[in-house]
Enzyme design. Sequence first.
Site, PDB file in Angstrom:
ATOM      1  N   LEU A 179     -10.703  16.931   9.091  1.00 54.52           N
ATOM      2  CA  LEU A 179      -9.946  16.878   7.851  1.00 54.52           C
ATOM      3  C   LEU A 179      -9.272  15.522   7.784  1.00 54.52           C
ATOM      4  O   LEU A 179      -8.776  15.013   8.793  1.00 54.52           O
ATOM      5  CB  LEU A 179      -8.868  17.978   7.811  1.00 54.52           C
ATOM      6  N   ARG A 358      -5.135   8.705   6.165  1.00 55.67           N
ATOM      7  CA  ARG A 358      -6.536   8.768   5.787  1.00 55.67           C
ATOM      8  C   ARG A 358      -7.412   7.925   6.699  1.00 55.67           C
ATOM      9  O   ARG A 358      -6.991   6.917   7.260  1.00 55.67           O
ATOM     10  CB  ARG A 358      -6.700   8.281   4.336  1.00 55.67           C
ATOM     11  N   SER A 359      -8.670   8.359   6.817  1.00 56.64           N
ATOM     12  CA  SER A 359      -9.709   7.622   7.555  1.00 56.64           C
ATOM     13  C   SER A 359      -9.355   7.404   9.015  1.00 56.64           C
ATOM     14  O   SER A 359      -9.790   6.433   9.635  1.00 56.64           O
ATOM     15  CB  SER A 359      -9.982   6.263   6.877  1.00 56.64           C
ATOM     16  N   ARG A 360      -8.542   8.304   9.574  1.00 53.51           N
ATOM     17  CA  ARG A 360      -8.116   8.235  10.976  1.00 53.51           C
ATOM     18  C   ARG A 360      -7.306   6.969  11.270  1.00 53.51           C
ATOM     19  O   ARG A 360      -7.176   6.564  12.414  1.00 53.51           O
ATOM     20  CB  ARG A 360      -9.340   8.298  11.930  1.00 53.51           C
ATOM     21  N   PHE A 361      -6.738   6.344  10.216  1.00 48.74           N
ATOM     22  CA  PHE A 361      -5.918   5.153  10.384  1.00 48.74           C
ATOM     23  C   PHE A 361      -4.459   5.601  10.398  1.00 48.74           C
ATOM     24  O   PHE A 361      -3.674   5.273   9.504  1.00 48.74           O
ATOM     25  CB  PHE A 361      -6.196   4.170   9.249  1.00 48.74           C
TER      26      PHE A 361
END
Length: 382
Positions: A179, A358-361
């Site tokens: 997610l 978001r985006s694992r950042f």
Amino acid sequence: MQTLQSLLAHLPKHGADVDAQKAAQAVLKYFNNAAHLHHEDEEQNLLPMLQATARGADATLLAELAPVILAGHEQMDRDWTILKSPLEQIANGAGSTLSASDVARFCDAYAAHMVMEETNIATMAKRLFSPEQMAQLGSAMQVRRGITPALPESQVPEQQAAAVTPAVVDGVVLADLRLDYGRASLTENDVLDDPIAQFGKWFEEAIHAKVNEPNAMSVATVDADGKPSSRIVLIKQFDQRGFTWYTNYESQKGRQLRANPHAALLFFWSELERQIRIEGKVVQTAAEESDQYFYSRPVKSQIAAIASQQSAPIANREQMEVNFDAAAAVGGDHPLRPAQWGGYRLDPERIEFWQGRRSRFHDRIVYLKQADGSWVKQRLQP
């Protein structure tokens, strides 16, 4: 609402004619589908997101309005159940009667709900939510209505992407389970200078957001051979001295802490997309503190602590029950705290606050305790 009220005025003059049937069908279509989806938008997305974001006066107002909104949903559902049957008869040409009082009650409740939402809830969301949060909210609403969202699938929690490679568990490829996060951000200026105070701030927000068991934490320990193990326990106190929980000193974690007194704690609050990692040295609490907590517990919990040799093997459940009954017979209504049961306090040396992005950042802010007891904070890369 206008269609329903117009239908009420139309029926005495024209009965269930074609126009009345079409109006009834339109009302049924909306309130059987769209209205229900709107309630889910508020209950599953809008209100939880606001509860995680609102502060100060906004949080106070939200705490007052949220129960009213949820109660309004229930009342409108009950009122709709009363109206639904006669509307279905009108839609089929088999009936031509609507109760004016039932229509008035339903319309009044719906109108009051819309005023509350448009005046307070919607305006608060527009003012407080970041563009990312607004996009995620909109995409969740689209998914609920079967519309392909503007966001990538990985950024919409409500959408489950179908596996396109061989199944691993229940038709889902484990590597594809992800997610994306976007409820909030975390900067160096967002956090307090004192990590214990910052923990208290986040803990209060977790309670306010009705996180499931916000006091549950993983405790990881290492034995004399360097082999780690972890388990979930409940934190019972935190202050400048550290983070406290209670257990059996002869349990696996108790034995491991005797061999190696260093441990790591982990809180994960998925509802807020947050985790807190805490590392440090563990000591036993004073006997007076252990007594105070032990005697605050329900009597049956006290007896269970006496009856159980935590982590030791036992033949079956029946033997456990026998041990419990035996401890209850001895302890009665005022059992004594066993010497092997008490508290542990972790004195933190490192505390990291993690906010999903978001985006694992992700955002990561860590505090490191210095030799003089002060704290230095810095950002870590995700």
